[in-house]
Enzyme design. Structure first.
Site, PDB file in Angstrom:
ATOM      1  N   LYS A  22      89.978  29.958  39.234  1.00 41.90           N
ATOM      2  CA  LYS A  22      89.576  28.680  38.607  1.00 41.90           C
ATOM      3  C   LYS A  22      89.031  27.730  39.670  1.00 41.90           C
ATOM      4  O   LYS A  22      87.965  27.125  39.482  1.00 41.90           O
ATOM      5  CB  LYS A  22      90.782  28.034  37.937  1.00 41.90           C
ATOM      6  CG  LYS A  22      90.604  26.564  37.598  1.00 41.90           C
ATOM      7  CD  LYS A  22      91.804  25.955  36.908  1.00 41.90           C
ATOM      8  CE  LYS A  22      92.841  25.449  37.853  1.00 41.90           C
ATOM      9  NZ  LYS A  22      92.585  24.094  38.402  1.00 41.90           N
ATOM     10  N   ASN A  23      89.733  27.645  40.815  1.00 43.51           N
ATOM     11  CA  ASN A  23      89.374  26.637  41.812  1.00 43.51           C
ATOM     12  C   ASN A  23      88.208  27.045  42.694  1.00 43.51           C
ATOM     13  O   ASN A  23      87.803  26.288  43.580  1.00 43.51           O
ATOM     14  CB  ASN A  23      90.602  26.274  42.648  1.00 43.51           C
ATOM     15  CG  ASN A  23      91.605  25.497  41.809  1.00 43.51           C
ATOM     16  OD1 ASN A  23      91.287  25.054  40.698  1.00 43.51           O
ATOM     17  ND2 ASN A  23      92.808  25.349  42.319  1.00 43.51           N
ATOM     18  N   ARG A  92      89.771  16.106  36.960  1.00 45.39           N
ATOM     19  CA  ARG A  92      89.287  15.453  38.174  1.00 45.39           C
ATOM     20  C   ARG A  92      88.284  16.323  38.917  1.00 45.39           C
ATOM     21  O   ARG A  92      87.470  15.818  39.679  1.00 45.39           O
ATOM     22  CB  ARG A  92      90.405  15.023  39.095  1.00 45.39           C
ATOM     23  CG  ARG A  92      91.487  15.989  39.353  1.00 45.39           C
ATOM     24  CD  ARG A  92      92.450  15.480  40.407  1.00 45.39           C
ATOM     25  NE  ARG A  92      91.802  15.390  41.705  1.00 45.39           N
ATOM     26  CZ  ARG A  92      91.414  14.256  42.268  1.00 45.39           C
ATOM     27  NH1 ARG A  92      91.586  13.137  41.621  1.00 45.39           N
ATOM     28  NH2 ARG A  92      90.840  14.245  43.436  1.00 45.39           N
ATOM     29  N   CYS A 116      96.828  11.753  38.466  1.00 42.11           N
ATOM     30  CA  CYS A 116      97.387  12.669  37.466  1.00 42.11           C
ATOM     31  C   CYS A 116      98.875  12.781  37.771  1.00 42.11           C
ATOM     32  O   CYS A 116      99.411  12.080  38.624  1.00 42.11           O
ATOM     33  CB  CYS A 116      96.685  14.019  37.552  1.00 42.11           C
ATOM     34  SG  CYS A 116      97.040  14.870  39.083  1.00 42.11           S
ATOM     35  N   ARG A 121      95.841  10.975  43.925  1.00 40.91           N
ATOM     36  CA  ARG A 121      94.608  11.762  44.083  1.00 40.91           C
ATOM     37  C   ARG A 121      93.407  10.877  44.464  1.00 40.91           C
ATOM     38  O   ARG A 121      92.424  10.782  43.746  1.00 40.91           O
ATOM     39  CB  ARG A 121      94.289  12.529  42.800  1.00 40.91           C
ATOM     40  CG  ARG A 121      95.410  13.307  42.181  1.00 40.91           C
ATOM     41  CD  ARG A 121      95.836  14.554  42.923  1.00 40.91           C
ATOM     42  NE  ARG A 121      94.855  15.609  42.980  1.00 40.91           N
ATOM     43  CZ  ARG A 121      94.732  16.588  42.086  1.00 40.91           C
ATOM     44  NH1 ARG A 121      95.519  16.590  41.036  1.00 40.91           N
ATOM     45  NH2 ARG A 121      93.821  17.535  42.213  1.00 40.91           N
ATOM     46  N   PRO A 122      93.469  10.150  45.582  1.00 41.32           N
ATOM     47  CA  PRO A 122      92.334   9.298  45.975  1.00 41.32           C
ATOM     48  C   PRO A 122      91.106  10.138  46.320  1.00 41.32           C
ATOM     49  O   PRO A 122      91.181  11.371  46.436  1.00 41.32           O
ATOM     50  CB  PRO A 122      92.863   8.575  47.212  1.00 41.32           C
ATOM     51  CG  PRO A 122      93.937   9.429  47.740  1.00 41.32           C
ATOM     52  CD  PRO A 122      94.551  10.105  46.558  1.00 41.32           C
ATOM     53  N   ILE A 123      89.964   9.465  46.467  1.00 41.17           N
ATOM     54  CA  ILE A 123      88.726  10.175  46.802  1.00 41.17           C
ATOM     55  C   ILE A 123      88.046   9.533  48.014  1.00 41.17           C
ATOM     56  O   ILE A 123      86.843   9.702  48.235  1.00 41.17           O
ATOM     57  CB  ILE A 123      87.755  10.151  45.603  1.00 41.17           C
ATOM     58  CG1 ILE A 123      87.588   8.719  45.099  1.00 41.17           C
ATOM     59  CG2 ILE A 123      88.232  11.066  44.485  1.00 41.17           C
ATOM     60  CD1 ILE A 123      86.439   8.505  44.189  1.00 41.17           C
ATOM     61  N   ASP A 124      88.829   8.827  48.794  1.00 43.91           N
ATOM     62  CA  ASP A 124      88.256   8.114  49.950  1.00 43.91           C
ATOM     63  C   ASP A 124      87.541   9.052  50.923  1.00 43.91           C
ATOM     64  O   ASP A 124      86.479   8.705  51.476  1.00 43.91           O
ATOM     65  CB  ASP A 124      89.354   7.322  50.676  1.00 43.91           C
ATOM     66  CG  ASP A 124      90.518   8.211  51.099  1.00 43.91           C
ATOM     67  OD1 ASP A 124      91.009   8.994  50.254  1.00 43.91           O
ATOM     68  OD2 ASP A 124      90.920   8.169  52.274  1.00 43.91           O
ATOM     69  N   LEU A 125      88.064  10.255  51.094  1.00 43.42           N
ATOM     70  CA  LEU A 125      87.437  11.173  52.060  1.00 43.42           C
ATOM     71  C   LEU A 125      86.104  11.708  51.523  1.00 43.42           C
ATOM     72  O   LEU A 125      85.156  11.920  52.286  1.00 43.42           O
ATOM     73  CB  LEU A 125      88.399  12.318  52.393  1.00 43.42           C
ATOM     74  CG  LEU A 125      89.713  11.877  53.052  1.00 43.42           C
ATOM     75  CD1 LEU A 125      90.644  13.074  53.254  1.00 43.42           C
ATOM     76  CD2 LEU A 125      89.452  11.170  54.379  1.00 43.42           C
ATOM     77  N   ASP A 305      99.984  24.912  45.291  1.00 37.70           N
ATOM     78  CA  ASP A 305      99.830  25.346  43.893  1.00 37.70           C
ATOM     79  C   ASP A 305     100.804  26.450  43.515  1.00 37.70           C
ATOM     80  O   ASP A 305     100.847  26.854  42.346  1.00 37.70           O
ATOM     81  CB  ASP A 305      98.394  25.825  43.639  1.00 37.70           C
ATOM     82  CG  ASP A 305      97.427  24.666  43.659  1.00 37.70           C
ATOM     83  OD1 ASP A 305      96.212  24.912  43.660  1.00 37.70           O
ATOM     84  OD2 ASP A 305      97.884  23.504  43.710  1.00 37.70           O
ATOM     85  N   VAL A 327     101.683  18.274  50.674  1.00 29.72           N
ATOM     86  CA  VAL A 327     100.288  18.042  50.297  1.00 29.72           C
ATOM     87  C   VAL A 327     100.151  16.928  49.263  1.00 29.72           C
ATOM     88  O   VAL A 327      99.306  16.048  49.387  1.00 29.72           O
ATOM     89  CB  VAL A 327      99.642  19.342  49.775  1.00 29.72           C
ATOM     90  CG1 VAL A 327      98.208  19.094  49.314  1.00 29.72           C
ATOM     91  CG2 VAL A 327      99.677  20.417  50.869  1.00 29.72           C
ATOM     92  N   ARG A 397      94.886  25.234  30.817  1.00 30.44           N
ATOM     93  CA  ARG A 397      93.848  24.719  31.724  1.00 30.44           C
ATOM     94  C   ARG A 397      93.569  25.716  32.838  1.00 30.44           C
ATOM     95  O   ARG A 397      92.460  25.800  33.342  1.00 30.44           O
ATOM     96  CB  ARG A 397      94.306  23.394  32.349  1.00 30.44           C
ATOM     97  CG  ARG A 397      94.333  22.231  31.410  1.00 30.44           C
ATOM     98  CD  ARG A 397      94.553  20.948  32.165  1.00 30.44           C
ATOM     99  NE  ARG A 397      93.554  20.780  33.233  1.00 30.44           N
ATOM    100  CZ  ARG A 397      93.553  19.747  34.051  1.00 30.44           C
ATOM    101  NH1 ARG A 397      94.490  18.824  33.966  1.00 30.44           N
ATOM    102  NH2 ARG A 397      92.616  19.631  34.988  1.00 30.44           N
TER     103      ARG A 397
END
Ligand code: EPZ
Length: 419
Positions: A22-23, A92, A116, A121-125, A305, A327, A397
């Site tokens: 999936k990933n 996301r 979630c 789950r930031p997206i700064d990077l 995971d 993580v 999912r």
């Protein structure tokens, strides 16, 4: 609302085949936007998240279709650069279209993915890297607007080896002018698979699988056909289920190299794990295993995971075990549900201290997130009595035909409609 009803105590036996990852499929589907024309992606599992990503691509003007295990994406025209909020909020990974859209059409407007169950789950990077490549980024009102005439190669250091940030920046860099270097890049097999797909389209990505990526920008990419790597998290989930039920299971179509952290930990607990030369892994446990400590880390460390699934196994191992989650900041939502089945777990900061019990007992439990759902299924398979697992849309999912695969290995499990 559907639920899984599981009668525990049956050792898993026989063999089961792992599907495509999936990933890896999700970023590769997003990357198809980079090349005008039809790309075919093979071994894509039938998952809710794949359907959501198809919806995102179609909202951008790229029709998709499914032929068996393959998804065909026609990215000839990108007629829209703003995926709908409800799809981005639902998954996301939708955010992975931002790099390809900036590179291909020079603009994107997308709602912030939001957090979630497992963390903020930031997206700064992601944004740090894309702005280093020259994107003009405005954030406000819960959304991001980004534009770029033509991206320019840059050196980017990732404070954390973020999988998504590595993928977004790598995809954007394929069409940038000049060389991009990503330091402290994520090394996950899914990142390598994405790099292989990009190179199959004519990109020049070097170093995938290491923490140093070099991407030489090119003027254009061509659509291609590509087969997705097997899902190491599905494989690990099945391996842990075999150990927890004290069964004997052959997991087929795995990549043994990707399974090293989980194979090592299972062996350390006394479980028999042997790799065939045909990509199969045999897991055998005919007695009670010993508790072992685990610390999740970015690849090649123990995968976050598989943390919840491994915890379900530790609940009936002998002695104490400590699982530390480094993580994500809130990935112990499954602990309260395991406790309902009789598990003895104490949370101490980022660690969970598990005192192994002789057995767990069936109960009514609910999934809080994808991997917590898999954890509860494993606990139910090992428990005495019957368990009802609700909110199983979380499981759908990320796991294709989960109950069918488990039933094929002897599990007494069925999907019921709770109305
Ligand atoms: C990917 O998520 C996976 N999802 C996750 O799998 C997986 O748990 C995660 O990588 C780690 O391996 C997909 O590939 C679709 P990250 P991603 O960016 O990319 C922090 C599953 O169950 N971070 O590596 O979102 C972040 O908060 C899912 O299949 C920042 O601080 O993970 C987290 O603590 C769950 N800033 C850590 O890094 C950023 O800009 C790891 O996140 C980005 C991330």
């Amino acid at each position: 609302m559907e639920a899984l009803v599981i009668r525990g105590g049956v050792p898993l036996r026989g063999s089961v085949r792992v599907g495509g990852a999936k990933n890896a499929a999700l970023p590769i589907m997003a990357a198809a936007l980079l090349a005008p024309g039809k790309s075919t992606i093979e071994e894509v599992p039938q998952l809710l998240d794949v359907d959501t990503m198809r919806g995102v691509l179609e909202s951008l003007g790229s029709p998709t279709s499914r032929q068996g295990g393959s998804i065909i994406i026609d990215a000839t025209d990108i007629s829209n650069s703003e995926p709908p909020y409800d799809l981005v909020r639902a998954m996301r990974a939708s955010f992975l279209v931002i790099g390809p859209l900036l590179a291909r059409s020079g603009r994107v407007r997308i709602s912030l993915p939001g957090g979630c169950a497992i963390g903020s789950r930031p997206i700064d990077l992601h944004l740090k890297g894309l702005s280093a490549l020259g994107a003009e980024i405005d954030t406000g009102y819960g959304r991001i607007s980004a534009t770029a005439d033509r991206l320019t190669g840059a050196r980017v250091y990732l404070d954390f080896p973020s999988v998504g940030a590595t993928e977004n920046i790598m995809m954007a860099a394929t069409l940038a002018q000049g060389l991009t270097v990503i330091e402290n890049a994520a090394q996950e097999p899914e990142v390598v698979d994405l790099a292989n797909f990009l190179n199959a389209m004519g990109a020049k990505v070097r170093g995938a699988g290491t923490n140093l990526l070099r991407i030489e920008g090119v003027d254009g990419l061509q659509p291609t056909t590509y087969t997705v790597v097997p899902d190491r998290i599905e494989a690990g989930t099945l391996m842990i289920a075999a150990a927890a039920t004290r069964g004997s299971l052959v997991v087929e179509n795995a990549v043994p190299e990707h399974m090293k952290p989980i194979s090592a930990k299972l062996r350390e607990s006394g479980v028999y794990v042997v790799e065939g030369d045909d990509g199969s892994i045999t897991v055998q446990a005919d007695s009670r295993a010993d508790g072992v400590d685990v610390k999740t880390m970015p690849y090649p460390g123990f995968p976050t995971d598989l943390q919840a699934q491994f915890m379900a196994f530790m609940c009936t191992c002998s002695g104490m075990s400590v699982i530390t989650e480094t993580v994500f900041e809130n990935r112990f939502m499954h602990v309260a549900e395991l406790a309902r089945m009789g598990a003895n777990i104490r949370i101490d900061g980022r660690s969970a201290v598990i005192e192994g019990q002789d057995h767990l007992s069936g109960a009514q439990v609910r999934c809080t997130d994808l991997r917590a759902g898999a954890c509860l299924v494993i606990a139910a398979l090992a428990a005495r009595g019957t368990t009802e697992v609700s909110e199983i849309h979380h499981i759908d999912r990320g796991y294709e035909r989960f109950e069918e695969k488990l039933a094929g290995a002897g599990a007494i499990i069925e999907r019921v409609n709770k109305g």
